[in-house]
Design a protein around this motif. Structure first.
Motif, PDB file in Angstrom:
ATOM      1  N   LYS A  59      -5.702   2.741  -6.062  1.00 58.73           N
ATOM      2  CA  LYS A  59      -6.545   3.890  -6.360  1.00 58.73           C
ATOM      3  C   LYS A  59      -6.713   4.118  -7.854  1.00 58.73           C
ATOM      4  CE  LYS A  59      -6.083   6.101  -1.987  1.00 58.73           C
ATOM      5  NZ  LYS A  59      -5.227   6.881  -1.131  1.00 58.73           N
ATOM      6  N   ASP A 104       3.940  12.737  -2.787  1.00 62.89           N
ATOM      7  CA  ASP A 104       2.830  11.803  -2.618  1.00 62.89           C
ATOM      8  C   ASP A 104       2.030  11.724  -3.919  1.00 62.89           C
ATOM      9  OD1 ASP A 104       0.372  10.579  -2.007  1.00 62.89           O
ATOM     10  OD2 ASP A 104       0.424  11.256   0.073  1.00 62.89           O
ATOM     11  N   PHE A 115     -12.391  12.300   0.558  1.00 61.51           N
ATOM     12  CA  PHE A 115     -11.016  12.332   1.040  1.00 61.51           C
ATOM     13  C   PHE A 115     -10.957  13.249   2.260  1.00 61.51           C
ATOM     14  CE2 PHE A 115      -6.919  14.494   1.194  1.00 61.51           C
ATOM     15  CZ  PHE A 115      -6.086  13.400   1.357  1.00 61.51           C
ATOM     16  N   ALA A 156       0.840  -1.198   0.000  1.00 61.17           N
ATOM     17  CA  ALA A 156       0.000   0.000   0.000  1.00 61.17           C
ATOM     18  C   ALA A 156       0.875   1.247   0.000  1.00 61.17           C
ATOM     19  CB  ALA A 156      -0.907   0.020   1.236  1.00 61.17           C
ATOM     20  N   GLY A 157       0.264   2.360  -0.365  1.00 59.61           N
ATOM     21  CA  GLY A 157       0.980   3.627  -0.363  1.00 59.61           C
ATOM     22  C   GLY A 157       1.502   3.985   1.019  1.00 59.61           C
ATOM     23  N   ARG A 158       0.704   3.673   2.046  1.00 63.72           N
ATOM     24  CA  ARG A 158       1.123   4.023   3.414  1.00 63.72           C
ATOM     25  C   ARG A 158       2.358   3.221   3.829  1.00 63.72           C
ATOM     26  NH1 ARG A 158      -4.658   2.180   5.427  1.00 63.72           N
ATOM     27  NH2 ARG A 158      -5.018   2.952   3.341  1.00 63.72           N
ATOM     28  N   HIS A 197      -2.642   9.800  -5.512  1.00 64.62           N
ATOM     29  CA  HIS A 197      -3.732  10.144  -6.439  1.00 64.62           C
ATOM     30  C   HIS A 197      -3.211  10.377  -7.854  1.00 64.62           C
ATOM     31  CE1 HIS A 197      -6.145  12.095  -2.852  1.00 64.62           C
ATOM     32  NE2 HIS A 197      -5.853  10.822  -2.663  1.00 64.62           N
ATOM     33  N   SER A 237      -0.055   4.660  -4.883  1.00 66.03           N
ATOM     34  CA  SER A 237      -0.994   3.633  -4.435  1.00 66.03           C
ATOM     35  C   SER A 237      -1.612   2.986  -5.670  1.00 66.03           C
ATOM     36  CB  SER A 237      -2.072   4.299  -3.576  1.00 66.03           C
ATOM     37  OG  SER A 237      -3.111   3.398  -3.287  1.00 66.03           O
ATOM     38  N   MET A 255      -1.793   9.161   5.727  1.00 66.89           N
ATOM     39  CA  MET A 255      -0.614  10.009   5.536  1.00 66.89           C
ATOM     40  C   MET A 255       0.049  10.333   6.868  1.00 66.89           C
ATOM     41  SD  MET A 255      -2.670  12.454   2.940  1.00 66.89           S
ATOM     42  CE  MET A 255      -1.572  13.867   2.933  1.00 66.89           C
TER      43      MET A 255
HETATM   44  C1  LIG Z   1      -4.691   6.803   0.047  1.00 70.10           C
HETATM   45  C2  LIG Z   1      -3.626   7.786   0.263  1.00 70.10           C
HETATM   46  C3  LIG Z   1      -2.369   7.396   0.738  1.00 70.10           C
HETATM   47  C4  LIG Z   1      -2.064   5.998   1.162  1.00 70.10           C
HETATM   48  O1  LIG Z   1      -2.283   5.069   0.122  1.00 70.10           O
HETATM   49  P1  LIG Z   1      -2.771   3.577   0.494  1.00 70.10           P
HETATM   50  O2  LIG Z   1      -2.433   2.783  -0.726  1.00 70.10           O
HETATM   51  O3  LIG Z   1      -4.252   3.672   0.732  1.00 70.10           O
HETATM   52  O4  LIG Z   1      -2.040   3.150   1.689  1.00 70.10           O
HETATM   53  C5  LIG Z   1      -1.394   8.373   0.840  1.00 70.10           C
HETATM   54  N1  LIG Z   1      -1.623   9.639   0.483  1.00 70.10           N
HETATM   55  C6  LIG Z   1      -2.829  10.056   0.022  1.00 70.10           C
HETATM   56  C7  LIG Z   1      -3.010  11.473  -0.373  1.00 70.10           C
HETATM   57  C8  LIG Z   1      -3.879   9.141  -0.081  1.00 70.10           C
HETATM   58  O5  LIG Z   1      -5.081   9.538  -0.503  1.00 70.10           O
END
Ligand SMILES: *Cc1c(COP(=O)(O)O)cnc(C)c1O
Length: 383
Positions: free
Chosen positions: A157, A130, A327, A33-35, A133, A154, A63
């Motif tokens: 998304k 980041d 969001f 995941a992004g996190r 999106h 991510s 975040m």
């Molecule tokens: C969703 C999101 C993340 C984290 O991404 P995940 O894949 O859901 O962990 C980080 N930054 C922003 C701005 C996000 O919307």
């Protein structure tokens, strides 16, 4: 039901051509995941307890938690009305402990990376980009994801996958980081979930026999296996939780495959067209507005719509199962109320409708029609 997220269909892979993407960065790691990518990036960059990380006040939990995991402190900064970082406000928040600055390409729209880079360099900050999106897109001829000292994205998304995050190492020295591959069971489950979801939304009818076979094998696995497979529920997890034990987990092979092979021009084009449909369809509708316009180099994540009386409409639209997301509907609890008027307003009034590649124009029109009818009738009733 209209799918909120992209669906795995044969067309996912149709077409060739280039759209700039963080996926093309030379040094990168695929995570779940992004996190996780943000958490690992901070760790590799040496951000530590006592450090401060500057992040926009318009922030989701995912975040913030990676920063807390390092023992560091998030320091929230102001955005301007156009979602750009307010550099004057940022300057006022610097302390000797400021270590990193996170810039966010909200909803696929680029920040001014020249300004953020100059600011970060002037004050000796690590610059983090980041792209959660903004999996695709560029700014001034360079791909998004290439501006930060490291960047994150991510996959869930933008693409039909159930897990997946990307850490682009950019200026981080790339030590040998070994990610942990998922179990075979998780791999199969990842494929199965995608096909089943597409089928549930009326896509992929040709795959029914395959799905029936997979369902049988899944039931057998279920009997022989108990603990939940890694990576299985991330797609719908919006709490922002980060399990430190899973930061180095690799995503399912199908997720990486889709990320590499998905036909970018179709995805970019259909997202832009869907966005334009919302703009056309909602123009002149009372009580709402679309404040942001993608450039030809940007690929929208969702279509953000400002609704004056969102408190009233959001619960009704939820009841009627209108596909949408908010969001940062809930800002970070410790955020002082006066930190950022823009974040406060956006969290109360901005709702995002899907503009992904697997929506049919008729589906988008039906979403628009609901919004238009509701808001217009409310206006008539009021006058
Ligand atoms: C969703 C999101 C993340 C984290 O991404 P995940 O894949 O859901 O962990 C980080 N930054 C922003 C701005 C996000 O919307």
């Amino acid at each position: 039901m209209i799918p909120l997220s992209p669906q795995l269909v044969p067309a996912t892979f149709h077409g060739r051509g280039d759209v700039p993407s963080i996926l093309d960065r030379p040094h990168k790691l695929f995570l779940t995941a992004g996190r996780m990518a943000f958490a690992l990036g901070l760790r590799l960059a040496g951000v530590k307890a006592g450090d401060e990380v500057l992040i926009p006040a318009y922030a989701s939990g995912s975040m913030v938690t990676p920063i807390l995991l390092q023992g560091a402190t998030p320091v929230f900064y102001r955005l301007r009305r156009d979602l750009s970082a307010d550099l004057d406000d940022l300057a006022g928040r610097l302390t000797p402990r400021s270590a990193a600055l996170l810039g966010v390409n909200f909803f696929g729209f680029a920040q001014d990376w020249a300004a953020l880079r100059a600011f970060a360099d002037q004050f000796g900050l690590l610059l983090v980009e980041d792209c959660a999106h903004a999996l695709y897109g560029s700014w001034r001829g360079q791909p998004l994801g290439s501006f930060g000292d490291f960047a994150i994205a991510s996959l869930t998304k933008f693409l039909p996958v159930w897990d997946g995050g990307l850490l682009a190492l950019n200026a981080l020295s790339a030590p040998r980081v070994a990610t942990r591959a998922p179990s075979l069971r998780s791999e199969l489950k990842a494929v199965y979930n995608l096909l089943e979801e597409a089928k549930d939304h009326g896509r992929n009818p040709v795959l029914r026999p395959l799905l029936a076979a997979l369902e049988r094998s899944r039931q057998q696995t279920r009997r022989s296996n108990s603990p939940a497979a890694a990576g299985e529920s991330l797609r719908r997890d919006v709490t922002g939780a980060v399990d430190p034990a899973r930061i180095l987990d690799a995503p399912a092979a199908i997720s990486r495959f889709v990320a590499r092979r998905a036909a970018r021009p179709r995805i970019a084009e259909r997202r832009r067209q869907a966005y334009a449909l919302y703009q056309e369809g909602l123009a002149g509708v009372p009580g709402c507005a679309m404040p942001f316009q993608p450039t030809a180099d940007e690929v929208p994540f969702m279509a953000p719509v400002w609704v004056d009386d969102l408190d009233r409409w959001h619960p009704r639209w939820l009841e009627r199962r209108l596909p949408m997301q908010r969001f940062a509907e809930f800002l970070w609890p410790d955020l002082p109320a006066d930190t950022c008027p823009v974040a406060r307003d956006l969290s109360r009034h901005l709702v995002q409708f899907p503009c992904h590649q697997d929506l049919e124009p008729a589906e988008i029109r039906s979403i628009i029609e609901t919004i238009r009818t509701d808001l217009s009738s409310a206006r008539r009733a009021a006058s």
